[in-house]
Design an enzyme around this catalytic site. Structure first.
Site, PDB file in Angstrom:
ATOM      1  N   ASP A  23      92.686  97.162  32.307  1.00 18.07           N
ATOM      2  CA  ASP A  23      92.021  98.390  32.727  1.00 18.07           C
ATOM      3  C   ASP A  23      90.524  98.230  32.449  1.00 18.07           C
ATOM      4  O   ASP A  23      90.118  97.397  31.629  1.00 18.07           O
ATOM      5  CB  ASP A  23      92.605  99.567  31.932  1.00 18.07           C
ATOM      6  CG  ASP A  23      91.907 100.878  32.217  1.00 18.07           C
ATOM      7  OD1 ASP A  23      91.659 101.186  33.383  1.00 18.07           O
ATOM      8  OD2 ASP A  23      91.599 101.589  31.239  1.00 18.07           O
ATOM      9  N   ASP A  25      87.818 101.235  32.429  1.00 20.36           N
ATOM     10  CA  ASP A  25      87.165 102.332  31.716  1.00 20.36           C
ATOM     11  C   ASP A  25      87.764 102.544  30.332  1.00 20.36           C
ATOM     12  O   ASP A  25      88.958 102.794  30.180  1.00 20.36           O
ATOM     13  CB  ASP A  25      87.266 103.626  32.519  1.00 20.36           C
ATOM     14  CG  ASP A  25      86.517 103.551  33.846  1.00 20.36           C
ATOM     15  OD1 ASP A  25      85.701 102.627  34.005  1.00 20.36           O
ATOM     16  OD2 ASP A  25      86.753 104.412  34.709  1.00 20.36           O
TER      17      ASP A  25
END
Length: 251
Positions: A23, A25
């Site tokens: 991922d 963020d």
């Protein structure tokens, strides 16, 4: 499904591959990458000040309490609209500038180092994010990773329409995209890895055999603890332990 941008044109052949999904963020970088798209768009006159202030508020909230689906949908829908009418080349140039001026210094060096550890072990490393793939692809390429899965922006005659081409790559959509990539690349889910900070990525984390939650939100931490998943804090001892796990599982 989200778009696929790869830094490698290699075909899926030979022994089964191992893929590590990261991922972006609050896992690879501090905060929401899409906020920095809005900031640069404001500087170029694409975005009213009122909308930039809304971006700033949502960024602050994201840092304070983690992902909230309602706010993420709002901030990404606004950001996607910023590309409307602009050429693909212009937006790609904007993405490069955003990386150089805003994203690079916000990358967590520990998580970037872990991604590179996977690369050193011969694994493919793919970013998987709701961030538009034009941004995610730049981050992956600049870090020397394999590629990026991101939200696709609709194009027509070489320009972005301001609409999505498919769904935002979020929640269950990430798991769908990751599963399709594993099939395409000849990877077994049990051998693959996923890294995330958010409860919204539970479908992705549950898909693979090796899950690592990074500075998790409260819900994800409780789930990880209950299921005996690895929890990585961004400190030296936790990073060393995470790298040892990668090397051990790669033998």
């Amino acid at each position: 499904m989200g778009a696929m941008t790869s830094t490698s044109d290699a075909e899926a052949s030979g022994p089964p591959r191992t893929i590590a999904f990261f991922d972006v963020d609050n896992t690879l970088m501090r905060g929401a990458s899409i906020f920095h798209v809005g900031k640069e768009a404001r500087r170029r006159g694409y975005l009213p000040l009122r909308d930039l202030l809304r971006f700033a508020w949502q960024q602050a909230r994201f840092l304070a309490v983690g992902e909230n689906l309602k706010h993420l949908r709002s901030i990404r829908e606004r950001a996607l609209g910023l590309a409307e009418g602009h050429s693909v080349a212009e937006v790609a140039e904007l993405a490069e500038k955003i990386f150089d001026e805003s994203i690079e210094r916000r990358l967590w060096p520990e998580t970037v180092g872990l991604a590179r550890e996977h690369m050193a072990q011969g694994h493919e490393v793919w970013l998987i994010t709701a961030t538009p793939e034009v941004i995610a692809g730049v981050i992956a390429r600049r870090l020397g990773l394999t590629g990026a899965l991101g939200t696709r922006l609709e194009q027509h005659d070489g320009r972005f329409t301001g609409q999505l081409d498919g769904s935002v790559l979020h929640g269950e959509e990430k798991a769908v995209a990751a599963r399709a990539l594993m099939i395409e690349r000849g990877a077994e889910a049990a051998d693959c890895w996923a890294y995330s900070d958010s409860r919204n990525d539970l479908p992705l984390l549950e898909l693979v055999g090796n899950r690592v939650v990074v500075n998790p939100d409260a819900v994800l931490l409780e789930h990880a603890t209950t299921h005996d998943w690895s929890v990585m804090r961004l400190n030296r001892s936790s990073i060393r332990a995470a790298r040892r796990r990668v090397r051990k599982e790669s033998r």
